[in-house]
Design an enzyme around this catalytic site. Sequence first.
Site, short mmCIF file in Angstrom:
data_model
loop_
_atom_site.label_atom_id
_atom_site.label_comp_id
_atom_site.label_asym_id
_atom_site.label_seq_id
_atom_site.Cartn_x
_atom_site.Cartn_y
_atom_site.Cartn_z
N PHE A 107 101.39 13.03 22.21
CA PHE A 107 102.24 13.57 23.28
C PHE A 107 102.11 12.78 24.57
CE2 PHE A 107 98.26 15.66 24.59
CZ PHE A 107 98.34 15.53 25.97
N LYS B 115 107.77 9.47 13.84
CA LYS B 115 107.50 10.91 13.96
C LYS B 115 106.79 11.10 15.29
CE LYS B 115 104.86 13.92 13.77
NZ LYS B 115 104.62 14.76 14.98
N GLU C 34 105.60 16.63 18.61
CA GLU C 34 106.54 17.75 18.70
C GLU C 34 106.48 18.42 20.08
OE1 GLU C 34 103.74 17.41 17.14
OE2 GLU C 34 102.81 19.29 16.47
N SER D 150 94.43 11.90 18.26
CA SER D 150 93.02 12.24 18.41
C SER D 150 92.20 11.70 17.22
CB SER D 150 92.87 13.76 18.50
OG SER D 150 93.44 14.35 17.35
N CYS E 296 94.73 7.77 27.14
CA CYS E 296 93.64 7.31 26.28
C CYS E 296 92.80 6.26 26.98
CB CYS E 296 94.20 6.74 24.99
SG CYS E 296 95.30 5.36 25.32
N GLU F 104 85.89 14.41 24.11
CA GLU F 104 87.02 13.89 24.87
C GLU F 104 87.73 15.11 25.46
OE1 GLU F 104 90.51 12.46 22.75
OE2 GLU F 104 90.82 10.94 24.28
#
Length: 497
Positions: free
Chosen positions: A150, A174, A177, A227, A282, A382
């Site tokens: 995301f 993909k 969402e 992740s 990240c 994290e």
Amino acid sequence: MAERITHWIGGKPWSGTSQRQAPVFDPASGAVSGQVDLASADVVDEAVAAASAAFPQWRDASLTRRSQVLFAFRELLNARKEELAAIITAEHGKVLSDALGEVTRGLEVVEFACGIPHLLKGGFSENASTGVDVYSIRQPLGVVGIISPFNFPAMVPMWFFPVAIACGNAVVLKPSEKDPSAAVWLADLWAEAGLPDGVFTVVHGDKEAVDALLEHPEVRSISFVGSTPIARYVYETGTAHGKRVQALGGAKNHMVVLPDADLDLAADAAVNAGFGSAGERCMAISAIVAVDPVGDELVAKIRERMAGLRVGDGRRGADMGPLITREHRDKVASYLDAGTDAGARLVVDGREHEVDGGADGFWLGPSLFDHATPDMSIYRDEIFGPVLTVLRAGSYAEALGMVNANSYGNGTAIFTNDGGAARRYQNEVEVGMVGINVPIPVPMAYYSFGGWKNSLFGDSHAHGTEGVHFFTRGKVITSRWLDPSHGGINLGFPTQT
Ligand code: NAD
């Protein structure tokens, strides 16, 4: 009414009816702004079939034609990047200037991929043996899958798809969402740029769609970013199904501050890299290792800067926006209690920060911990939010040991005025991307992006020459054009003569 966000298959929006949908939020207001269709395995089949059908024609398109389409895409994206930034801010929440920065970094990969005729040049050896020539070519894989997170709904897909398409592959993306609209907007832009239908496909969904891609025999490779637990799962499942996989995972990025560093610059960098995009990067700095005796002074300078940060709706000139969902905001906030309970000092509590945004937005201001230790969850996990954690080290060696003992190895930065120490750090640190007085060392598109250890599963980093390599397979051709002198029987293994 909430807008319906659907797949992009065969060069147009999908016209079917979805059995499942998920809400998409405006994180600054907390309101539902859309409903995204979640693909079943059947819809993934439909998407892969459309991509497979488009592949042969695109594979055989000349390099000139492919680079012309890429140039057209580059021009369109550059002209309309503000539109894309607004879509990102509306669904992700990051402030508009940051969203524009994300698009700009993605554009760099498109520009890199425009050089595909040069990047795909092979090797040629004349007369490797008498009258025999040997040459190498690289060919596209076929249908390639991209699964993205995301936090960069445009840039992360753009780490991969410009290179994949330039190399002659057909892409099935993909996206997350949680903020799916950027991907569909990009698909529409590809169509306008003249990319044949089916070469760029978008399927929305969750685990069901991901699993269908991982298991589909016609999907040749998977480029995943997300992740660490999911990255590991995608790598293991994808490779078990015979695919080439690059799976980029989570991170805990350390900034080491040596005693000779300029502490004002280091404090600016810590705040920018820790709280930009609300820490949902990240490459965000989340752990600061202050080498004695700079800790107290550095913490004071960071704290001073944090007080001035404007937290609010990204469309209204704030420095930092909301978090992606209510659940994620609550999880990040729970670390403020966990850290305090474990004995770290909560110097700034983000729950008390003033916010310029909707009452139901997913807000959490910037927080700062001091005197954390490596055994605490605020350091081990994290957090992926606006929480900076300061640890103290007695020496350079102790700081280096801490960074290298961490399970992640995405990015790191060292702040110092000592060139020898910096050079030693770049050599000794077990991390894939290193900044020297640069807090967020994201490589340019012509280098490759990727971490070490639990931050990347697989062998190839994203974009640059590693990206071209990932999206192509090598072939070596040995050729001899016969003349009468080549006759005769010889059963020996071919060697050069
Ligand atoms: P995530 O792992 O939850 O989701 C990533 C993708 O995997 C999404 O498309 C999601 O739909 C899918 N997914 C989620 N759960 C799944 C499951 N159980 N099975 C199969 N697929 C599943 O990650 P996120 O929250 O969207 O993104 C944040 C994470 O991404 C952070 O850990 C961050 O560090 C990481 N990230 C890493 C890099 C990098 O370069 N290493 C870059 C950006 C983000």
